[in-house]
Every structure is written in C-alpha cells, then in structure tokens.
Design a protein around this motif. Structure first.
Motif, mmCIF file in Angstrom:
data_model
loop_
_atom_site.group_PDB
_atom_site.id
_atom_site.type_symbol
_atom_site.label_atom_id
_atom_site.label_comp_id
_atom_site.label_asym_id
_atom_site.label_seq_id
_atom_site.Cartn_x
_atom_site.Cartn_y
_atom_site.Cartn_z
ATOM 1 N N ARG A 39 0.894 -1.068 0.321
ATOM 2 C CA ARG A 39 0.092 0.276 0.118
ATOM 3 C C ARG A 39 0.928 1.349 -0.093
ATOM 4 N N ALA A 40 2.315 1.519 0.735
ATOM 5 C CA ALA A 40 3.050 2.632 0.836
ATOM 6 C C ALA A 40 3.397 2.430 -1.023
ATOM 7 N N GLU B 244 13.944 0.239 1.061
ATOM 8 C CA GLU B 244 13.811 0.779 0.520
ATOM 9 C C GLU B 244 14.625 1.910 -0.360
ATOM 10 N N LEU B 245 15.627 2.290 1.098
ATOM 11 C CA LEU B 245 17.132 2.843 0.457
ATOM 12 C C LEU B 245 17.731 2.357 0.207
ATOM 13 N N MET B 246 17.943 0.829 0.125
ATOM 14 C CA MET B 246 19.328 0.091 -1.221
ATOM 15 C C MET B 246 18.765 0.745 -2.241
ATOM 16 N N LEU B 247 17.471 0.228 -2.271
ATOM 17 C CA LEU B 247 16.973 0.808 -4.053
ATOM 18 C C LEU B 247 16.681 2.135 -3.975
ATOM 19 N N GLY B 248 17.435 2.987 -3.822
ATOM 20 C CA GLY B 248 17.674 4.494 -3.712
ATOM 21 C C GLY B 248 15.954 5.121 -3.730
ATOM 22 N N LYS B 249 15.202 4.975 -2.930
ATOM 23 C CA LYS B 249 14.308 6.080 -2.894
ATOM 24 C C LYS B 249 15.022 6.695 -1.651
ATOM 25 N N ASP C 17 12.212 10.325 3.143
ATOM 26 C CA ASP C 17 10.852 10.092 3.836
ATOM 27 C C ASP C 17 10.160 9.017 2.443
ATOM 28 N N GLN C 18 10.173 8.665 1.641
ATOM 29 C CA GLN C 18 9.282 7.449 0.849
ATOM 30 C C GLN C 18 10.126 6.257 1.475
ATOM 31 N N ALA C 19 11.108 6.595 2.510
ATOM 32 C CA ALA C 19 11.402 5.465 2.307
ATOM 33 C C ALA C 19 10.990 4.894 4.268
ATOM 34 N N LEU C 20 10.595 6.001 4.290
ATOM 35 C CA LEU C 20 10.364 5.958 5.743
ATOM 36 C C LEU C 20 8.771 5.427 6.137
#
Length: 160
Positions: A76-77, A115-120, A123-126
């Motif tokens: 959902r996120a 999500e940070l590892m994927l380059g986001k 804020d998006q990862a959080l």
C-alpha cells in the motif's frame, strides 16, 4: 452438570483472544482447536455444522490476515514488490526470535533499509516503513476482533 469439553473450548477461545495480542500464541488457531474439540465431543452435532464451518473459516481468514499484514502494508505504501515480500518474510522470522515490539520495529526497519537500498529518498522509505508497521498493528486488532467474533458465534450457537 458441567461439560468439561465446553469449559475447555471456551478457555481455549479466550486464550485465542489473548493470543491475538501475543506473537507466541497463535490466537485464531487456539480458537479453532477449542471449537473443534467441542464439535468432536458432541458427536459433530454442536455447534451445527454450518456454524462450525463459519467459525473455522473465520479463524483461517484471521490467520491469513496476520501473516499477510506486513506484505499488504508495504504494498500500500508503494514499496517495491521485493520489499513487500521481505516484509512478510521478516515478520514471519521475527515471530520466532522477538516479542511483539521486535516484530513491529524489525519489520519496519527491514522495509526502511530495503527501500533506501533501492535508491528511494528517506521520506519515501520512511513512509513505506510506517505504512507497513501500521498495517501490522491494524492486523493485530483485526485478528483480535475476528477471534472475539469466533467466541461470540460459538457461545450463541452452543448456549442458545
């Protein structure tokens, strides 16, 4: 005269409600076991087979909801598909090694790091981690509500 199987079934179902909040106890499964024991003890007559089936299906739905909560929250996120799968795996594995807060924090951390590892950006990862954690919390209360519903259906069917 007190029916010991009825008492055992009710105690297991109450344990199921408590177990909905504790990762060490499989709440809906305890309720399904309690219902099944009583159904067996009455020669498969009480509760009526249709009510028994409804209670068991509710328990199966509650179990499935519990295990899919991390995955659904991450999805959902708008987290990546692999992150959603990692959230589901993390919540399952953390079940065996940590308490309820460990599951929530650990799964959220897995989503955040993935999500940070994927380059986001952060804020998006959080956001993805927060949605995953909130989804898991919502599933705990939904599971408790469904397990409570199982007890109410059982009591109505058996005592009325």
């Amino acid at each position: 005269m007190i029916d010991l199987f009825l008492v055992l079934a009710i105690l297991l179902m109450i344990g199921g409600i408590v177990g909905s909040f504790l990762p060490a106890l499989p709440g809906p499964l305890l309720s399904m076991i309690g219902t099944s024991i009583y159904f067996w003890s009455t020669g498969y007559t009480e509760p009526r087979p249709i009510i028994f089936t409804l209670i068991i299906l509710t328990g199966i739905f509650a179990l499935g909801l519990d295990y899919l909560a991390g995955y659904i929250g991450a999805d959902r996120a708008e987290a990546s598909q692999r992150t959603a799968i990692a959230a589901g795996i993390a919540s399952f594995l953390l079940f065996f090694v940590s308490g309820p807060f460990g599951i929530l924090i650990g799964t959220g951390a897995v989503v955040l790091v993935r999500e940070l590892m994927l380059g986001k950006d952060f804020d998006q990862a959080l956001k993805a981690a927060a949605y995953t954690t909130l989804g898991m919390l919502a599933s705990v209360f939904a599971k408790a509500g469904l397990t409570f519903l199982m007890l109410i259906l059982f009591l109505i069917a058996v005592l009325l």
